[in-house]
Design an enzyme around this catalytic site. Structure first.
Site, short mmCIF file in Angstrom:
data_model
loop_
_atom_site.label_atom_id
_atom_site.label_comp_id
_atom_site.label_asym_id
_atom_site.label_seq_id
_atom_site.Cartn_x
_atom_site.Cartn_y
_atom_site.Cartn_z
N GLU A 163 39.04 -24.66 8.91
CA GLU A 163 39.38 -23.78 9.12
C GLU A 163 39.49 -23.31 6.93
O GLU A 163 39.78 -22.28 6.95
CB GLU A 163 41.26 -23.65 9.39
CG GLU A 163 40.98 -23.27 10.75
CD GLU A 163 40.68 -23.11 11.97
OE1 GLU A 163 40.27 -21.20 11.17
OE2 GLU A 163 39.75 -23.07 12.94
N HIS A 178 36.38 -22.41 6.04
CA HIS A 178 36.74 -20.24 6.48
C HIS A 178 36.85 -19.42 5.12
O HIS A 178 36.39 -18.55 5.06
CB HIS A 178 37.09 -20.35 7.53
CG HIS A 178 36.23 -20.23 9.38
ND1 HIS A 178 34.83 -20.14 8.92
CD2 HIS A 178 36.38 -20.70 9.81
CE1 HIS A 178 34.57 -20.24 9.93
NE2 HIS A 178 35.54 -20.67 10.96
#
Length: 289
Positions: free
Chosen positions: A128, A131
């Site tokens: 994450e 990202h």
């Protein structure tokens, strides 16, 4: 990625050119300003809606100090501002990231923390963080904005070049949806590719891909079990009014942010074509290769 990005840029330029032909060159500044406002609004509203839909709350640092310390270490290595860390009850083990590089947020579900061991959880969080570091949320919002812009231009061209009656209105809606769907196919292709990139970056952070691969396996199993439980609950609760409706709504929380989450339940061929994530089996195989 460059080819798909060029195609998306081409769609936008064609839409602007078509608007100029249909409405004159004076539409150019309106189109550019409108495009910026639309993408910015989608970004702001999308972030707020995603966090609100799962009821995300701040991740207590005193209770989850290891997670905070891991994120701080990765952010130092990547020269990345530490994102806000939040926790939510999603009904399934999952996680997602929203926001930009200087103002990001990572949300992990309580179910995920309970399911995974430390290195597996770190693999998911590293994914994450990748990202946010790679500006993937901005990239997706830009792609979705282009799809919306192309659809709006197509609708207005149909409306103002026809007789502007009820038939033209319905035709404009159909044409707009078709054009938006075509553009979104390329946006979804970008999304699937960025998942592979985030997996690879997480693998680099951990030094090996096995922890994230195991985490994806557990997440997939957890989602399948949750779906089976939900289906049984729906059959048992069907016809019982509000209790059934509340249970159904809770079971769909993860679907509202599925484009942002680390996993997707899409499995069929057509589902994979319009999915935001590549097949889990391929991701696991790449991590272990």
């Amino acid at each position: 990625m460059a080819v798909v990005g060029a195609i998306l840029a081409g769609f936008y330029l064609v839409a602007v050119a078509a608007a100029m032909v249909a409405f004159g060159q004076g539409i150019l500044p309106i189109a550019i300003v409108g495009s910026i406002v639309l993408v910015a609004a989608q970004y702001k509203i999308g972030k707020w809606a995603a966090l609100r839909s799962v009821g995300a709350e701040d991740l207590p640092e005193d209770q989850y100090s290891e997670i905070h310390q891991f994120v701080e270490r990765v952010c130092r290595e990547k020269d990345l501002k530490k994102p806000s860390l939040k926790i939510a009850s999603m009904g399934v083990p999952n996680a997602f990231a929203v926001g930009r590089r200087g103002n990001g947020t990572v949300v992990v579900s309580q179910e995920l923390i309970q399911l995974l061991n430390r290195d597996e959880l770190e693999g998911v969080i590293a994914h994450e963080l990748a990202h946010i570091d790679n500006r993937d949320v901005i990239t997706m919002q830009l792609g979705q904005g282009i799809a919306s812009i192309v659809a709006i231009v197509a609708q207005y061209i149909v409306l103002f070049t026809g007789e502007n009656d009820l038939a033209d209105f319905f035709l404009a809606v159909v044409v707009g949806n078709i054009v938006q769907f075509i553009v979104m196919l390329f946006v979804l292709a970008v999304s699937r590719y960025r998942e592979y990139v985030a997996d690879a970056d997480a693998k680099d952070v951990l030094g090996r891909g096995e922890p994230l691969a195991r985490a994806l396996e557990k997440i997939q199993q957890g989602n399948q079990q949750a779906q089976q439980t939900t289906q049984r609950a729906q059959r048992a609760q069907r016809g019982r009014g509000r209790a059934y409706e509340n249970r159904r709504r809770n079971s769909n929380v993860d679907q509202q942010v599925s484009a942002l989450c680390i996993s997707s339940s899409d499995s069929g061929f057509l589902q994979q074509i319009v999915s935001t994530h590549p097949p889990m089996e391929k991701r696991i195989r790449r991590l272990r290769s």
